[in-house]
Scaffold this motif. Sequence first.
Motif, PDB file in Angstrom:
ATOM      1  N   GLY A 125      81.171  32.928  33.492  1.00 39.87           N
ATOM      2  CA  GLY A 125      80.862  34.150  34.038  1.00 39.87           C
ATOM      3  C   GLY A 125      79.306  34.075  34.206  1.00 39.87           C
ATOM      4  O   GLY A 125      78.674  33.252  33.799  1.00 39.87           O
ATOM      5  N   SER A 148      85.129  38.969  32.392  1.00 39.41           N
ATOM      6  CA  SER A 148      85.097  37.959  33.341  1.00 39.41           C
ATOM      7  C   SER A 148      84.579  38.090  34.588  1.00 39.41           C
ATOM      8  O   SER A 148      84.676  39.020  35.174  1.00 39.41           O
ATOM      9  CB  SER A 148      86.760  37.572  33.617  1.00 39.41           C
ATOM     10  OG  SER A 148      86.942  36.592  34.317  1.00 39.41           O
ATOM     11  N   GLU A 149      83.963  37.090  35.054  1.00 41.84           N
ATOM     12  CA  GLU A 149      83.230  37.003  36.368  1.00 41.84           C
ATOM     13  C   GLU A 149      84.535  37.220  37.490  1.00 41.84           C
ATOM     14  O   GLU A 149      84.153  37.930  38.373  1.00 41.84           O
ATOM     15  CB  GLU A 149      82.537  35.766  36.551  1.00 41.84           C
ATOM     16  CG  GLU A 149      81.840  35.682  38.196  1.00 41.84           C
ATOM     17  CD  GLU A 149      81.102  34.664  38.231  1.00 41.84           C
ATOM     18  OE1 GLU A 149      81.685  33.442  38.217  1.00 41.84           O
ATOM     19  OE2 GLU A 149      79.688  34.385  38.559  1.00 41.84           O
TER      20      GLU A 149
END
Length: 245
Positions: A215, A17-18
């Motif tokens: 992301g 996940s970003e």
Amino acid sequence: REKESPMGLFKKKPAKSEKSGESAPSKHAVQPGESAVVSTSEPQGQTGLAEIAVTESGPLDFSQLSDAQLSSYVDFGALLVPRLARLGVHPDGQIGDNAFGALTLRLGVAGAEVMVVAAPKSKGLWQELREEIETEARKQGAKVTTSQGSFGPEIHVQMSAQTAAGQSGNLQMRYVGIDGPNWFMRVIFTGDIDPHHADVAELEAALRHFVVVRGSQPLTPRSIVPIVLPDDLVKQLAQLQAQSA
């Protein structure tokens, strides 16, 4: 064994996940096969769908969300899900420690399975995937029809199936695809799939408020962007499973 995605069209390569980076294993890890459905709403001050603006656009991309709006959502990694009193969720298709390939939704008699995958920047995926889904469904002997729905072109699949009591019946599914910026969301409506039913219409409205968190990391097209269950919902699932044991 991991659950195969319907029609086998997506790759199970988990993405980071970003927002949070690599997800660490949770001490409350969900076990494969758990079937409890938990609520996304706040224990106090629940937000009902009537309090959320009705829109004909959506789902949204994370770039469209303001910081002030984040408190209205539950973070599931690939998806931010609005806090709704009637909406129940359950992760499906485990691909890692508390990482899943899809999120199953329940709202009254309506249900849906939601999956997010990476997509090319140059084009969407839904057109080619529609052709693949139709071809594979027909090979399995299903009745396939297409129509124009509220999210655009969709596929209706009807297959013969047996009930839990061993009686013959039909399984009906409605496939919907949404092409976003560098991502694709596939939704399979189950249960009552009539878009005119109040529960189905409410579930569709809720889906338009979902937020996709793709992301920035490079991903092969069709690679799954994983669902990650928040710790508080992991605990809810564990408690529900213990009660039903």
